[in-house]
Motif scaffolding. Structure first.
Motif, PDB file in Angstrom:
ATOM      1  N   SER A 296       0.851  -1.190   0.000  1.00  0.00           N
ATOM      2  CA  SER A 296       0.000   0.000   0.000  1.00  0.00           C
ATOM      3  C   SER A 296       0.884   1.236   0.000  1.00  0.00           C
ATOM      4  O   SER A 296       1.998   1.213   0.523  1.00  0.00           O
ATOM      5  CB  SER A 296      -0.878  -0.039   1.264  1.00  0.00           C
ATOM      6  N   SER A 297       0.359   2.326  -0.568  1.00  0.00           N
ATOM      7  CA  SER A 297       1.117   3.580  -0.533  1.00  0.00           C
ATOM      8  C   SER A 297       1.156   4.155   0.876  1.00  0.00           C
ATOM      9  O   SER A 297       1.894   5.098   1.146  1.00  0.00           O
ATOM     10  CB  SER A 297       0.513   4.587  -1.506  1.00  0.00           C
ATOM     11  N   ALA A 298       0.341   3.585   1.791  1.00  0.00           N
ATOM     12  CA  ALA A 298       0.398   3.984   3.200  1.00  0.00           C
ATOM     13  C   ALA A 298       0.742   2.773   4.066  1.00  0.00           C
ATOM     14  O   ALA A 298       0.349   2.705   5.232  1.00  0.00           O
ATOM     15  CB  ALA A 298      -0.940   4.583   3.626  1.00  0.00           C
ATOM     16  N   GLY A 299       1.468   1.817   3.513  1.00  0.00           N
ATOM     17  CA  GLY A 299       1.759   0.570   4.224  1.00  0.00           C
ATOM     18  C   GLY A 299       2.499   0.800   5.532  1.00  0.00           C
ATOM     19  O   GLY A 299       2.182   0.191   6.565  1.00  0.00           O
ATOM     20  N   THR A 300       3.491   1.685   5.515  1.00  0.00           N
ATOM     21  CA  THR A 300       4.266   1.933   6.736  1.00  0.00           C
ATOM     22  C   THR A 300       3.378   2.571   7.796  1.00  0.00           C
ATOM     23  O   THR A 300       3.442   2.204   8.985  1.00  0.00           O
ATOM     24  CB  THR A 300       5.466   2.832   6.412  1.00  0.00           C
ATOM     25  N   ASP A 301       2.543   3.505   7.386  1.00  0.00           N
ATOM     26  CA  ASP A 301       1.621   4.125   8.346  1.00  0.00           C
ATOM     27  C   ASP A 301       0.657   3.092   8.922  1.00  0.00           C
ATOM     28  O   ASP A 301       0.303   3.140  10.107  1.00  0.00           O
ATOM     29  CB  ASP A 301       0.818   5.247   7.678  1.00  0.00           C
ATOM     30  N   LYS A 302       0.220   2.158   8.098  1.00  0.00           N
ATOM     31  CA  LYS A 302      -0.694   1.121   8.603  1.00  0.00           C
ATOM     32  C   LYS A 302      -0.001   0.297   9.686  1.00  0.00           C
ATOM     33  O   LYS A 302      -0.590  -0.008  10.732  1.00  0.00           O
ATOM     34  CB  LYS A 302      -1.148   0.211   7.459  1.00  0.00           C
ATOM     35  N   VAL A 303       1.247  -0.078   9.415  1.00  0.00           N
ATOM     36  CA  VAL A 303       1.996  -0.860  10.401  1.00  0.00           C
ATOM     37  C   VAL A 303       2.119  -0.071  11.698  1.00  0.00           C
ATOM     38  O   VAL A 303       1.890  -0.597  12.796  1.00  0.00           O
ATOM     39  CB  VAL A 303       3.387  -1.240   9.833  1.00  0.00           C
ATOM     40  N   ASN A 304       2.447   1.210  11.580  1.00  0.00           N
ATOM     41  CA  ASN A 304       2.618   2.008  12.798  1.00  0.00           C
ATOM     42  C   ASN A 304       1.297   2.277  13.514  1.00  0.00           C
ATOM     43  O   ASN A 304       1.267   2.362  14.756  1.00  0.00           O
ATOM     44  CB  ASN A 304       3.347   3.312  12.483  1.00  0.00           C
ATOM     45  N   ALA A 305       0.212   2.388  12.762  1.00  0.00           N
ATOM     46  CA  ALA A 305      -1.101   2.573  13.415  1.00  0.00           C
ATOM     47  C   ALA A 305      -1.421   1.344  14.272  1.00  0.00           C
ATOM     48  O   ALA A 305      -1.984   1.469  15.373  1.00  0.00           O
ATOM     49  CB  ALA A 305      -2.182   2.793  12.363  1.00  0.00           C
ATOM     50  N   ILE A 306      -1.055   0.168  13.785  1.00  0.00           N
ATOM     51  CA  ILE A 306      -1.266  -1.067  14.565  1.00  0.00           C
ATOM     52  C   ILE A 306      -0.335  -1.080  15.780  1.00  0.00           C
ATOM     53  O   ILE A 306      -0.765  -1.349  16.919  1.00  0.00           O
ATOM     54  CB  ILE A 306      -1.012  -2.302  13.663  1.00  0.00           C
TER      55      ILE A 306
END
Ligand code: SF4
Length: 896
Positions: A296-306
């Motif tokens: 995802s273009s926001a994959g890193t943010d998704k990981v950090n949101a988790i």
């Protein structure tokens, strides 16, 4: 019987395999009961490993410009070509594109040659496409790429949250472990967050069919909800973290309430509330994330949101809890440890000046790369615009798997030097190679891999090297020696490399870096050969390895505190529009691996999903005029493909799903990579493979057909063609735009070549008015009987006879009179039953048989199906499908 303990070469679960050779030389495989990852289990792919060991399609000899050459000439051509490019254009003009299929030892020497001798970091791995957002997220939060959990935590948890993970198909053995744990602990709940209703949902307590790309909003909403409901672990947050206020503020700005969160995520508010409450109430929570998060273009943010949610509740580093990235490939973890990513140096060291200086001093190399290199997408753009003039592709198939794959093909076409080292010689990427180098395959290779829980396991050789194939590490070392670096690559075996790598991990470490296996640096050959699976770190302080990391709040940031990351939800970069209104989601099928170069050799793995397909909601299909089981064309500005339409009510409207696997090697006009956009996550460089706008339309060819043959045929002239290897036959599914033709002649030319075979007997049925042709070619046997050699069926619509009975006739030694009489009708003399798709690959049990048996025997459980038909009793990969069939069949009966 000789038994070799080794590791499965497919997914990141990293199952232990016992490869056993019998007296006749045949190989069998079974799960290693002593391997901690799988405890004896294997999935359908692992179970079929012995069926993939033949030498068909293998690259067995080095080639330059398509001609077989000696290894000396091949190595000289590669080394001199890279050296010349370096001299003329500098270090930035060369690149290696490597693979999570490589062993850690291969990765280590490739990285040392590129970063330590050539002096550029232009080495990147196909794992960039798979899990690099997890790497970036871990580094932002923990300071290092540390996976804190063990598989055991999945069993110790009371809540497992699966985000963007079709675990049942993509990590089947872990899914089986979770299901077994649920039986032992009925309070263990599973929540599945996925836009698609997949097989994983069949065994989940709650499915959240989230809008594509909305994961950051959901976990931001959860963070706010946890804080509002006083679920913050204040002691932990104060002692071991930093930045939680800013993260909460950002989360509040986007998702202040359950209602807002549900709206942003396209979810039912009560489902979101249930998930939040379960997460809040359960101390032992493991959140698993996989490609649905990473790609995802926001994959890193998704990981950090988790991760933010786990840090806020202090649920990390202890049994049964933590954020847990499941990797896709067998050695994705080994690659990120050894420096296979362009933005890592080696042994988890970065490009900080102290790390650069330390690694160069340890390697004693003439130069050292001191900054990150080009990541995968940018690397192929540099090939395209001529900045990179020499590229070496190892054990991967970017001409199929990269986004905007047509551009990658065009770039390779004009690149002055393309080297491909692979065990398979017929990959799409190998076609672009000036030099092809035969590499050892699974069963011939020797080295180590690291699985998703940081467990290092040995892959051991149990077969001789065929032809002139060589291990990758040796090929790379030979090229390095020819380039003048012989003394830096003195390795005689994989063990020599491993101990150097282990020494580097502990070099001036003293606990400052997470990755440390220095205790293994003293292994002699016998110790390396006997190395048991072990989780890193492995040091004098933890000689048996380390089950959990980040325990007690020990992080690897400068101030040793974990970092909360403020997340502002960002949607996918390319939104659907009037021209391209559908969101294309991508993924895998249960029984194939990557571009199928190995799994497609196993007939039983081809039976489950034999053709490229597109899942589409029936209402969307109806609006478009796409028929169930008809063909559809998907297209956008990047390219187009054809696929068989599968109506899938569990899909969100406006979305379609296509698996990644088919290449030109197995199908025509069916490559998904041609359509996928190459926009990237700004931190990880991981492409947004799960979200590309496309148009979908029915494809109405002038004719459809299929062909069954004992021999492999070339059907590449047909607009749509799929090659499927069966048990003693090849099956081809065909469709084309050409007008009706002289079908008997067409069939004879296709099946016999230009020389019409006078000895063959032909049976033909032609209805020119209807556009139907059925033909069969029989060969006389010396005993007077005859055998069906091939048959072909053509029709104006996809309604054609079932393939199973006809394929069975091809596989038989002879054809009897009764079968001959029914041959051209394509229908078996008696039981005219279409049994539908294969469900259990291990025991060959199909949909029709299962449904019939459920009805006739009044079966009420998956276990009962297993006891009656054996389905689901070996690898268990089909258990979710069995449950679905059970529910559907019983619901249908009750309704009736
Ligand atoms: S789950 Fe299947 S594919 Fe993955 S490592 Fe285990 S046997 Fe291999």
């Amino acid at each position: 019987m000789t038994t070799t303990r080794t590791t499965c070469p497919y997914c990141g679960v990293g199952c232990g395999v016992l490869a056993e050779s019998g007296a006749g030389g045949g190989m069998t495989v079974r799960g290693d009961p002593d391997h901690p990852a799988n405890l004896g289990r294997l999935c359908s792919k692992g179970t079929a490993l012995a069926d993939t060991l033949d030498l068909d399609d293998r690259l067995l000899y080095p080639e330059v410009a398509g001609e077989r050459v000696s290894w000396e000439t091949a190595i000289e051509t590669v080394a001199d070509g890279f050296a010349r490019t370096l001299r003329e254009h500098g270090p930035g003009s060369v690149a290696f594109y490597v693979s999570g299929q490589l062993l850690t030892e291969d990765y280590y020497v490739a990285n040392k040659l590129m970063k330590g001798c050539v002096g550029t970091s232009n080495i990147d791995t196909n794992s960039r496409l798979c899990m690099s957002s997890s790497v970036a997220g871990h580094k932002r939060a923990f300071g290092t790429d540390t996976v804190p959990c063990s598989y055991e935590d999945l069993e110790l948890a009371d809540l497992v949250v699966l985000v963007g993970s079709n675990t049942a198909w993509c990590h089947p053995v872990l899914f089986q472990r979770i299901q077994a744990a649920r039986k032992r602990n009925p309070s263990l709940r599973v929540v599945n967050i996925d836009p698609r209703r997949t097989e994983t949902c069949e065994e989940s307590d709650l499915h959240l069919p989230i809008a594509p790309g909305a994961d950051t909003a959901l976990f931001n909403g959860l963070l706010v909800w946890l804080a509002k409901n006083e679920k913050i672990d204040r002691t932990y947050v104060d002692a071991h973290t930093q930045g939680h206020e800013a993260a909460l503020e950002a989360a509040h700005a986007s998702c202040a309430t359950v209602a807002t969160t549900a709206t942003r995520c396209g979810l039912d508010e009560s489902d979101v509330a249930t998930f939040f409450e379960w997460f809040a109430q359960t101390q032992k929570v493991v959140t698993v994330y996989s490609q649905g998060v990473n790609q995802s273009s926001a994959g890193t943010d998704k990981v950090n949101a988790i991760i933010n949610c786990h840090l806020l509740t202090g649920r990390i580093g202890n049994p049964g809890m933590g954020p847990f990235s499941f990797t896709g490939q067998p050695n994705a973890m080994g690659g990120r440890e050894a420096g296979g990513l362009a933005n890592m140096l080696a042994a988890h060291m970065d490009f900080a000046p102290a790390d650069v200086e330390r690694v160069q001093r340890f390697w004693n190399t003439p130069v050292i790369a001191d900054k990150p290199g080009l990541k995968a997408v940018d690397m192929f753009r540099a090939v395209e615009d001529g900045r990179i003039k020499a590229i070496w592709i190892m054990a991967t198939n970017p001409a199929v798997s990269m986004p905007e794959a047509e551009r990658v093909r065009a770039a390779l076409e004009k690149c002055p030097l393309v080297v491909v080292s692979d065990c398979i010689g017929t990959t799409d990427s190998a076609r672009y190679a000036h030099v092809r180098l035969p590499a050892a395959a699974w069963g011939e290779k020797d080295g180590t891999v690291t699985n998703s829980e940081r467990r290092i396991s040995r892959q051991r050789a149990f077969l001789p090297l065929p032809g002139e194939a060589r291990p990758d590490w040796r090929i790379i070392s030979d090229v390095a020696a020819r380039m003048g670096f012989a003394e830096l690559f003195p390795y005689t075996c994989a063990r020599d490399i491993f101990v150097e790598y282990a020494s580097l991990s502990g070099f001036e470490n003293n606990g400052a870096r997470d990755f440390d296996i220095s205790l293994l640096s003293t292994l002699d050959k016998a110790g390396y050969d006997a190395l048991a699976p072990v989780q890193w770190p492995v040091t004098a302080d933890c000689p048996q390895g380390t089950a959990r990391m980040l325990t007690g709040g020990r992080f690897f940031t400068d101030n040793k505190r974990a970092r909360f990351i403020p997340i502002t939800p960002q949607g996918p970069v390319n939104a659907p529009d009037a021209q391209f209104p559908f969101v294309l989601n991508t993924g895998r099928v249960r029984d194939q691996w990557h571009t199928m170069t190995r799994t497609a050799k196993a007939p039983r793995l081809n039976a489950h999903s034999p053709e490229p397909f597109v899942e589409i909601h029936p209402d969307d299909a109806a609006a478009l005029g796409v028929a169930d089981n008809g063909l559809a064309r998907l297209s956008n500005a990047y390219g187009s493909m054809l696929a068989r339409a599968h109506f899938t009510p569990g899909l969100r409207r406006g979305s379609v799903f296509v698996p990644i696997h088919w290449s030109d090697q197995f199908a025509r006009n069916a490559r998904l990579g041609a359509l996928v956009n190459s926009v990237n996550d700004p931190y990880s460089g991981q492409p947004e493979l799960k979200h590309t706008p496309v148009a979908v339309a029915p494809y109405a060819p002038r004719w459809h057909g299929f062909l069954l043959s004992r021999r492999r045929l070339d059907v590449s002239a047909t607009t749509y063609s799929v090659s499927i290897k069966g048990d003693r036959f090849w099956r081809y599914e065909l469709a084309d735009d050409t007008s009706a033709q002289d079908w008997p002649r067409w069939a004879r030319e296709l099946l016999c070549g230009p020389q019409i075979d006078a000895k063959a007997e032909w049976l033909d049925y032609l209805d020119a008015g209807q556009g139907r042709y059925h033909g069969a070619r029989l060969l006389a046997r010396t005993d007077g009987s005859s055998a069906l050699e091939s048959c072909v069926f053509i029709a104006p619509t996809p309604e054609l006879p079932p393939r199973t009975w006809l394929a069975g006739l091809i596989a038989r030694e002879t054809i009897d009179v009764e079968a001959r009489m029914h041959l051209l009708a394509g229908i078996a003399p008696r039981a005219q039953v279409n049994n539908g798709p294969m469900v259990c690959a291990c025991f060959g049990v199909d949909t029709g048989t299962i449904c019939r048996t459920i009805r006739e025997r009044n079966l009420t459980s998956v276990e009962a199906i297993g006891e009656t038909l054996r389905a689901g009793t070996n690898c268990g990969s089909c258990k979710p499908a069995l449950k679905k069939l059970l529910d559907e069949t019983r619901t249908g009966r009750e309704a009736a």
